[in-house]
Design an enzyme around this catalytic site. Structure first.
Site, PDB file in Angstrom:
ATOM      1  N   CYS A  73      14.168  41.581  30.758  1.00  0.00           N
ATOM      2  CA  CYS A  73      14.183  40.691  29.591  1.00  0.00           C
ATOM      3  C   CYS A  73      14.918  39.401  29.920  1.00  0.00           C
ATOM      4  O   CYS A  73      15.807  39.382  30.768  1.00  0.00           O
ATOM      5  CB  CYS A  73      14.884  41.342  28.400  1.00  0.00           C
ATOM      6  N   ASP A  74      14.563  38.339  29.218  1.00  0.00           N
ATOM      7  CA  ASP A  74      15.321  37.100  29.296  1.00  0.00           C
ATOM      8  C   ASP A  74      15.170  36.352  27.977  1.00  0.00           C
ATOM      9  O   ASP A  74      14.068  36.257  27.438  1.00  0.00           O
ATOM     10  CB  ASP A  74      14.840  36.216  30.442  1.00  0.00           C
TER      11      ASP A  74
END
EC number: 3.6.1.9
Length: 206
Positions: A73-74
């Site tokens: 994730c980012d």
């Protein structure tokens, strides 16, 4: 059921997964976010940036496993035409809050799910979720106290929803878990895209 791997050092993401019935193995990717973003070339879309970073984080650790589903994730905040990651310093966080107070921005979180089997990636799914965040106008003493806590320095957009920063978020439009760092509805859909159901995940954790 393959091992569920979270390719992130974020305690908030880990907390969301644990509260939702998943106890993942945690691997920190060590991806150089600034270098990867620069390598995307001129004017990539905000969605492309966070998707690419999420995919890179998952890919960076996938080789460690023989049979796994790896989630990367980012998150970044898009406000006033600027894409903001982690401020890293009090001065940067202070400037960001000066521009954010009383306004709204879009919190974008890229999600990537890799299915690893036999030591190689056999399926990949990636997407971006967007949630609109409406910020309050905290007083200067409150902002200084928040900055002194250290919380906003290492989180996207210099705020949290599930910590001290939650006092300064008037409302959101979208998925709250995505604002915390990992969107459960989107991850569920991406898991399905690589052949993993929630009943599989929960059964494996029991």
């Amino acid at each position: 059921m393959p091992l569920f791997v979270l390719a992130s050092a974020s305690p908030a993401r880990l907390g969301v997964l644990r509260a939702a019935g998943v106890e993942p193995a945690v691997r920190v990717s060590g991806v150089d976010e600034d270098a990867l973003t620069a390598a995307l070339g001129a004017s990539p879309s905000p969605e492309d940036v966070v998707r690419s970073l999420a995919r890179a984080k998952a890919e960076a650790v996938a080789h460690e496993f023989d049979d796994a589903v790896v989630v990367g994730c980012d998150s970044m905040l898009s406000i006033g035409g600027e894409l903001q990651g982690k401020p890293h310093s009090v001065d940067v966080a202070r400037r960001r809050w000066a521009s954010m107070a009383g306004r709204s921005g879009d919190l974008l979180t890229g999600h990537a799910v890799l299915r690893v089997s036999g030591g190689r990636t056999v399926a990949t799914a990636a997407e971006c979720s967007t949630t609109t965040v409406h910020f309050a106008e905290p007083s200067q003493p409150d902002i200084e106290a928040y900055l002194a806590s250290g919380e906003p320095l290492e989180v996207a957009g210099a705020f949290t929803l599930d910590g001290l920063g939650g006092w300064f978020v008037d409302r959101i439009e979208g998925d709250p878990s995505s604002v915390i760092g990992i969107g459960l509805p989107l991850v569920r859909r991406l898991l399905a895209d690589v052949g993993i159901s929630m009943s599989d995940v929960w059964s494996a954790d029991q």
